[in-house]
Design a protein around this motif. Structure first.
Motif, PDB file in Angstrom:
ATOM      1  N   MET A  78       0.849  -1.195   0.000  1.00 48.49           N
ATOM      2  CA  MET A  78       0.000   0.000   0.000  1.00 48.49           C
ATOM      3  C   MET A  78       0.889   1.252   0.000  1.00 48.49           C
ATOM      4  SD  MET A  78      -2.833   1.237   2.806  1.00 48.49           S
ATOM      5  CE  MET A  78      -1.590   1.450   4.081  1.00 48.49           C
ATOM      6  N   ALA A  79       0.562   2.218  -0.864  1.00 47.40           N
ATOM      7  CA  ALA A  79       1.361   3.431  -0.971  1.00 47.40           C
ATOM      8  C   ALA A  79       0.925   4.447   0.078  1.00 47.40           C
ATOM      9  CB  ALA A  79       1.220   4.033  -2.364  1.00 47.40           C
ATOM     10  N   VAL A  80       1.901   5.057   0.763  1.00 46.66           N
ATOM     11  CA  VAL A  80       1.603   6.154   1.691  1.00 46.66           C
ATOM     12  C   VAL A  80       1.949   7.500   1.067  1.00 46.66           C
ATOM     13  CG1 VAL A  80       1.912   4.738   3.747  1.00 46.66           C
ATOM     14  CG2 VAL A  80       3.878   5.957   2.805  1.00 46.66           C
ATOM     15  N   SER A  81       2.641   7.466  -0.083  1.00 43.90           N
ATOM     16  CA  SER A  81       2.981   8.677  -0.835  1.00 43.90           C
ATOM     17  C   SER A  81       3.460   8.222  -2.204  1.00 43.90           C
ATOM     18  CB  SER A  81       4.084   9.470  -0.111  1.00 43.90           C
ATOM     19  OG  SER A  81       5.344   8.854  -0.300  1.00 43.90           O
ATOM     20  N   PRO A  82       3.691   9.153  -3.124  1.00 42.02           N
ATOM     21  CA  PRO A  82       4.217   8.741  -4.437  1.00 42.02           C
ATOM     22  C   PRO A  82       5.590   8.080  -4.352  1.00 42.02           C
ATOM     23  CG  PRO A  82       3.282  10.958  -4.554  1.00 42.02           C
ATOM     24  CD  PRO A  82       3.330  10.584  -3.105  1.00 42.02           C
ATOM     25  N   TRP A  83       6.274   8.213  -3.219  1.00 39.74           N
ATOM     26  CA  TRP A  83       7.646   7.701  -3.119  1.00 39.74           C
ATOM     27  C   TRP A  83       7.814   6.577  -2.099  1.00 39.74           C
ATOM     28  CZ3 TRP A  83       6.351  12.807  -1.804  1.00 39.74           C
ATOM     29  CH2 TRP A  83       6.337  13.687  -2.880  1.00 39.74           C
ATOM     30  N   SER A  84       6.807   6.301  -1.294  1.00 39.64           N
ATOM     31  CA  SER A  84       6.964   5.329  -0.206  1.00 39.64           C
ATOM     32  C   SER A  84       5.752   4.423  -0.095  1.00 39.64           C
ATOM     33  CB  SER A  84       7.170   6.044   1.135  1.00 39.64           C
ATOM     34  OG  SER A  84       8.325   6.835   1.124  1.00 39.64           O
ATOM     35  N   ARG A  85       6.039   3.194   0.369  1.00 38.79           N
ATOM     36  CA  ARG A  85       4.978   2.243   0.641  1.00 38.79           C
ATOM     37  C   ARG A  85       4.910   1.963   2.137  1.00 38.79           C
ATOM     38  NH1 ARG A  85       2.690   0.238  -3.619  1.00 38.79           N
ATOM     39  NH2 ARG A  85       1.853  -1.561  -2.492  1.00 38.79           N
ATOM     40  N   PHE A  86       3.799   1.382   2.557  1.00 39.17           N
ATOM     41  CA  PHE A  86       3.524   1.169   3.977  1.00 39.17           C
ATOM     42  C   PHE A  86       4.670   0.421   4.665  1.00 39.17           C
ATOM     43  CE2 PHE A  86       1.780  -1.221   7.539  1.00 39.17           C
ATOM     44  CZ  PHE A  86       1.024  -0.266   8.202  1.00 39.17           C
ATOM     45  N   GLY A  87       5.239  -0.588   4.023  1.00 38.77           N
ATOM     46  CA  GLY A  87       6.249  -1.424   4.665  1.00 38.77           C
ATOM     47  C   GLY A  87       7.655  -0.873   4.637  1.00 38.77           C
ATOM     48  N   ASP A  88       7.878   0.282   4.009  1.00 35.20           N
ATOM     49  CA  ASP A  88       9.232   0.836   3.917  1.00 35.20           C
ATOM     50  C   ASP A  88       9.756   1.243   5.293  1.00 35.20           C
ATOM     51  OD1 ASP A  88       9.011   0.496   1.225  1.00 35.20           O
ATOM     52  OD2 ASP A  88       8.749   2.617   0.743  1.00 35.20           O
ATOM     53  N   ASP A  89      11.097   1.162   5.444  1.00 30.80           N
ATOM     54  CA  ASP A  89      11.728   1.599   6.691  1.00 30.80           C
ATOM     55  C   ASP A  89      11.728   3.116   6.832  1.00 30.80           C
ATOM     56  OD1 ASP A  89      12.214  -0.977   7.443  1.00 30.80           O
ATOM     57  OD2 ASP A  89      14.271  -1.020   6.676  1.00 30.80           O
ATOM     58  N   GLU A  90      11.542   3.820   5.737  1.00 31.19           N
ATOM     59  CA  GLU A  90      11.427   5.282   5.786  1.00 31.19           C
ATOM     60  C   GLU A  90      10.223   5.717   4.961  1.00 31.19           C
ATOM     61  OE1 GLU A  90      14.750   8.464   5.535  1.00 31.19           O
ATOM     62  OE2 GLU A  90      13.939   8.372   3.498  1.00 31.19           O
ATOM     63  N   TRP A  91       9.371   6.508   5.597  1.00 31.33           N
ATOM     64  CA  TRP A  91       8.235   7.095   4.875  1.00 31.33           C
ATOM     65  C   TRP A  91       8.625   8.481   4.398  1.00 31.33           C
ATOM     66  CZ3 TRP A  91       3.109   6.105   8.074  1.00 31.33           C
ATOM     67  CH2 TRP A  91       2.788   4.737   8.007  1.00 31.33           C
ATOM     68  N   ARG A  92       8.521   8.701   3.103  1.00 30.49           N
ATOM     69  CA  ARG A  92       8.675  10.043   2.549  1.00 30.49           C
ATOM     70  C   ARG A  92       7.270  10.562   2.278  1.00 30.49           C
ATOM     71  NH1 ARG A  92      12.217  10.041  -2.576  1.00 30.49           N
ATOM     72  NH2 ARG A  92      11.823  12.291  -2.375  1.00 30.49           N
ATOM     73  N   LEU A  93       6.804  11.425   3.148  1.00 22.89           N
ATOM     74  CA  LEU A  93       5.419  11.885   3.107  1.00 22.89           C
ATOM     75  C   LEU A  93       5.264  13.060   2.140  1.00 22.89           C
ATOM     76  CD1 LEU A  93       4.696  11.683   6.935  1.00 22.89           C
ATOM     77  CD2 LEU A  93       3.989  10.053   5.170  1.00 22.89           C
ATOM     78  N   ASP A  94       4.114  13.133   1.508  1.00 23.57           N
ATOM     79  CA  ASP A  94       3.842  14.177   0.509  1.00 23.57           C
ATOM     80  C   ASP A  94       3.327  15.430   1.206  1.00 23.57           C
ATOM     81  OD1 ASP A  94       3.538  15.471  -1.858  1.00 23.57           O
ATOM     82  OD2 ASP A  94       1.705  14.424  -2.457  1.00 23.57           O
ATOM     83  N   ILE A  95       4.217  16.072   1.960  1.00 21.67           N
ATOM     84  CA  ILE A  95       3.870  17.304   2.686  1.00 21.67           C
ATOM     85  C   ILE A  95       4.467  18.472   1.912  1.00 21.67           C
ATOM     86  CG2 ILE A  95       3.970  18.522   4.899  1.00 21.67           C
ATOM     87  CD1 ILE A  95       4.609  15.847   6.229  1.00 21.67           C
ATOM     88  N   ARG A  96       3.623  19.368   1.458  1.00 20.61           N
ATOM     89  CA  ARG A  96       4.116  20.475   0.635  1.00 20.61           C
ATOM     90  C   ARG A  96       3.935  21.821   1.318  1.00 20.61           C
ATOM     91  NH1 ARG A  96       1.322  18.469  -5.058  1.00 20.61           N
ATOM     92  NH2 ARG A  96       1.564  16.239  -4.622  1.00 20.61           N
ATOM     93  N   THR A  97       3.737  21.814   2.625  1.00 19.47           N
ATOM     94  CA  THR A  97       3.586  23.058   3.375  1.00 19.47           C
ATOM     95  C   THR A  97       4.858  23.889   3.250  1.00 19.47           C
ATOM     96  OG1 THR A  97       2.175  21.917   4.960  1.00 19.47           O
ATOM     97  CG2 THR A  97       3.055  24.050   5.625  1.00 19.47           C
ATOM     98  N   SER A  98       4.725  25.123   2.840  1.00 20.63           N
ATOM     99  CA  SER A  98       5.899  25.981   2.644  1.00 20.63           C
ATOM    100  C   SER A  98       6.610  26.210   3.966  1.00 20.63           C
ATOM    101  CB  SER A  98       5.464  27.322   2.043  1.00 20.63           C
ATOM    102  OG  SER A  98       4.860  27.135   0.792  1.00 20.63           O
ATOM    103  N   GLY A  99       7.935  26.254   3.900  1.00 21.00           N
ATOM    104  CA  GLY A  99       8.730  26.538   5.088  1.00 21.00           C
ATOM    105  C   GLY A  99       9.250  25.306   5.803  1.00 21.00           C
ATOM    106  N   ARG A 100       8.811  24.113   5.412  1.00 18.73           N
ATOM    107  CA  ARG A 100       9.288  22.887   6.058  1.00 18.73           C
ATOM    108  C   ARG A 100      10.613  22.448   5.446  1.00 18.73           C
ATOM    109  NH1 ARG A 100       5.434  19.849   9.093  1.00 18.73           N
ATOM    110  NH2 ARG A 100       6.644  17.949   8.747  1.00 18.73           N
ATOM    111  N   ARG A 101      11.510  21.954   6.296  1.00 21.04           N
ATOM    112  CA  ARG A 101      12.762  21.382   5.814  1.00 21.04           C
ATOM    113  C   ARG A 101      12.489  20.001   5.212  1.00 21.04           C
ATOM    114  NH1 ARG A 101      13.881  22.342  11.131  1.00 21.04           N
ATOM    115  NH2 ARG A 101      14.339  20.133  11.433  1.00 21.04           N
ATOM    116  N   ALA A 102      13.405  19.541   4.366  1.00 27.63           N
ATOM    117  CA  ALA A 102      13.217  18.239   3.716  1.00 27.63           C
ATOM    118  C   ALA A 102      13.125  17.114   4.740  1.00 27.63           C
ATOM    119  CB  ALA A 102      14.376  17.980   2.747  1.00 27.63           C
ATOM    120  N   ASP A 103      13.918  17.200   5.825  1.00 26.88           N
ATOM    121  CA  ASP A 103      13.898  16.126   6.819  1.00 26.88           C
ATOM    122  C   ASP A 103      12.584  16.077   7.591  1.00 26.88           C
ATOM    123  OD1 ASP A 103      15.203  18.637   8.035  1.00 26.88           O
ATOM    124  OD2 ASP A 103      14.653  17.498   9.815  1.00 26.88           O
ATOM    125  N   GLN A 104      11.804  17.170   7.550  1.00 32.64           N
ATOM    126  CA  GLN A 104      10.518  17.185   8.242  1.00 32.64           C
ATOM    127  C   GLN A 104       9.425  16.498   7.432  1.00 32.64           C
ATOM    128  OE1 GLN A 104      10.465  21.517   8.795  1.00 32.64           O
ATOM    129  NE2 GLN A 104      10.528  21.198  11.012  1.00 32.64           N
TER     130      GLN A 104
END
Length: 593
Positions: A1-27
């Motif tokens: 199951m996809a949690v974002s265009p770049w990550s799936r549920f079972g991945d060790d790292e979730w890359r979330l599709d957060i596009r709020t301005s002002g956030r750092r990439a690590d956030q």
């Protein structure tokens, strides 16, 4: 199951599709697998099961939250994920292999452990609010138990709310403060001066620098670029806002950098937008729309609202833009033009990353640091003996406080810049459709009313007709003996009535429509109120803090008296007598000649 265009549920790292301005990439990244604690009492497989259960819980909050709750945003999932990751580390130390092992006694041990940890912001201990965030995550696990394979089966907080269990009180909550008046006026005044008086000069200097540098680099000798820049700038004879010469690349780059900060402060201080909304602004952010059939156009800032919006890119919104904000946006577009051309981006808050050399949007953390750097650079006065520590949200809260106070000594300046016909228009209309800001203004209005009532009920000397009535009957509220009675009375007033105390530069209006001489309906009428009108009004209170206004008013009228005709002299004399009467009541007698 996809949690974002770049990550799936079972991945060790979730890359979330957060596009709020002002956030750092690590956030936007959530790493699930971190090093096990040295004293862990569970195995790797058991930790993996806890991580899987935590992911399941988080995604349930996204797609199927508890009854009555909104779906968690991806930014909220990131924050809760960090909490769960730390919670799993504590469970490993405790030997808790499943979330279902968490019971009230385990929650007590967690609270002790959390309170013993140092905070990340340099404070000795984590705050009660941080503890409450952990307890809320556990409580939500319990609330979602029927949808999860692993969750607490007994209520982990059967007797207390999460706030009570964490020790969150009004005293410990640690709300974001508003900027003190003298500091706010200083930094906003300096930012306005940079934008309105020196912006064009700094833009000219930066343009000369870039052109001269390009000519120097075209010679094929990189060292020639600095020579060309210095020569061109010295020939221009430009001076910066602090009187310094803009005669070198370093001076010009730093002036341009500080101008960006000044532009941000003007937008934040005179519009009340959130940091994410300001940093989302792009080229063409100013839009003009006609005001009815008046033939007059109103300027608006176009940006994106992210809070409470489900779409990751937010929703386009418009905020009324006063003239200085229009100017600030224009300067930002000019300053960011070379960075936009080099990167292909269209944001107007851009910076060149010093580590990798790439051009990226300015982050929330970066602009927060730069605001404080601007304050140091322009010499904003200290507060209570030390520099004030600015944060981005303080400007929004301070804007709300100024509007809530209806303080003409501050709002008249805003109204003038906004080209509003009255301060009332500034106070009511300028907030627009920002309902969160409406709520913040109402909160600040209640706080100002409570503070004003507390002062009045303890004072022995007040002017104005309402002030005289209060002094005659406030003996029971004074001193330590009356402290609790006073608190209870003020709490009752705020809870059971719609009474509001409205400020102006010469006194307080304890507004009551039926006795208002100014003709106001929901509050004092700015068109109808004036010192002479208010002094004859049953709603008026004057304190010692207002003495400066009345002394100045007396001095101005007295200076005109020797050259005045008979009729004018009578009016001036009446005004002087009013001032003397007020000053005698509040103990601030005139000390002039």
């Amino acid at each position: 199951m996809a949690v974002s265009p770049w990550s799936r549920f079972g991945d060790d790292e979730w890359r979330l599709d957060i596009r709020t301005s002002g956030r750092r990439a690590d956030q936007n990244r959530l790493r699930w697998v971190v090093a096990m604690p040295k004293d862990a009492r569970i195995g790797i497989g058991e930790r993996a099961a806890l991580i899987h259960a935590a992911k399941h819980f988080l995604w349930s909050m996204r797609v199927d939250p508890p009854a009555g709750r909104k779906r968690s945003s991806l930014a909220s999932l990131h924050m809760k994920g960090l909490i769960l990751r730390t919670l799993i580390g504590w469970m490993a130390i405790e030997g808790l292999r499943r979330f279902s092992d968490i019971d009230p006694s385990a929650v007590d041990r967690l609270c002790v452990w959390l309170r013993g940890r140092p905070a990340r912001n340099g404070k000795a201990r984590v705050s009660p609010s941080t503890v409450s965030n952990y307890l809320l995550a556990i409580k939500d696990l319990y609330r979602q138990r029927t949808k999860l394979s692993d969750a607490p089966r007994v209520d982990p907080l059967p007797l207390d709310t999460t706030f009570e269990a964490a020790g969150v009180t009004r005293a410990t909550k640690g709300t974001i403060p508003f900027i003190p008046d003298e500091v706010a006026v200083a930094i906003l005044g300096e930012a306005l001066r940079w934008v309105e008086e020196h912006g064009e000069t700094i833009i000219e200097a930066e343009t000369i620098r870039l052109r001269a540098r390009a000519i120097g680099l075209a010679t094929g000798i990189s060292r020639q670029a600095s020579y060309y820049v210095r020569r061109a700038l010295r020939q221009a004879h430009l001076t910066g806002p602090l009187g310094d010469k803009l005669d070198g690349a370093y001076a010009v780059r730093h002036a341009a950098c500080h101008l960006v900060e000044a532009c941000y402060i003007v937008i934040a201080g005179f519009v009340g937008m959130r940091v994410s909304e300001i940093l989302s602004m792009k080229v063409g952010a100013i839009e003009y729309r006609p005001i009815g059939e008046t033939g007059v156009d109103q300027a608006y800032v176009v940006a994106r609202l992210f809070k409470t919006v489900d779409h990751p890119e937010g929703r386009e919104e418009r905020w009324v833009a006063p003239a200085p904000v229009v100017r600030a946006v224009d300067l930002l577009e000019q300053l960011s033009a070379p960075l936009r051309a080099a990167s292909g981006r269209d944001e107007i808050f851009l910076v060149k990353n010093t580590q990798y050399g790439e051009i990226v949007p300015v982050t929330h953390m970066h602009i927060g640091w730069r605001i404080n750097d601007f304050a140091r650079h322009v010499g904003v006065p200290e507060h209570e003996g030390k520099p004030w520590s600015f944060s981005t949200h303080q400007f929004r809260k301070t804007f709300a406080r100024f509007v809530a106070r209806r303080d003409r000594s501050q709002l008249l300046g805003l109204a003038e810049h906004f080209k509003h016909a009255s301060v009332a228009m500034t106070a009511r209309s300028y907030v627009g459709n920002d309902f969160d800001l409406h709520g913040l203004i109402d909160h600040e209005s209640r706080a100002e009313t409570a503070a004003a009532l507390d002062q009045m009920l303890t004072s022995k000397r007040l002017g104005g007709r309402m002030g005289e009535r209060i002094v005659a009957g406030n003996v029971r509220f004074r001193g330590r003996a009356g402290e609790q009675v006073r608190r209870d009375y003020i709490a009752f007033i705020l809870a059971e009535t719609d009474l509001r105390v409205h400020a102006c530069d010469y006194g307080w209006c304890v507004f009551q429509q039926e006795t208002a001489r100014c003709g106001g309906e929901a509050g004092p009428s700015e068109a109808g109120r004036a010192p002479a009108v208010c002094l004859s009004c049953a709603n008026m209170v004057v304190e010692e803090q207002h003495a400066g206004y009345w002394r100045d008013r007396r001095a101005r009228n007295a200076a005109l008296l020797p050259r005045a005709g008979a009729m004018t002299a009578a009016v001036l004399t009446e005004a002087i007598e009013q001032c003397d009467g007020v000053l005698a009541k509040i103990g601030g007698q005139y000390e002039g000649n």
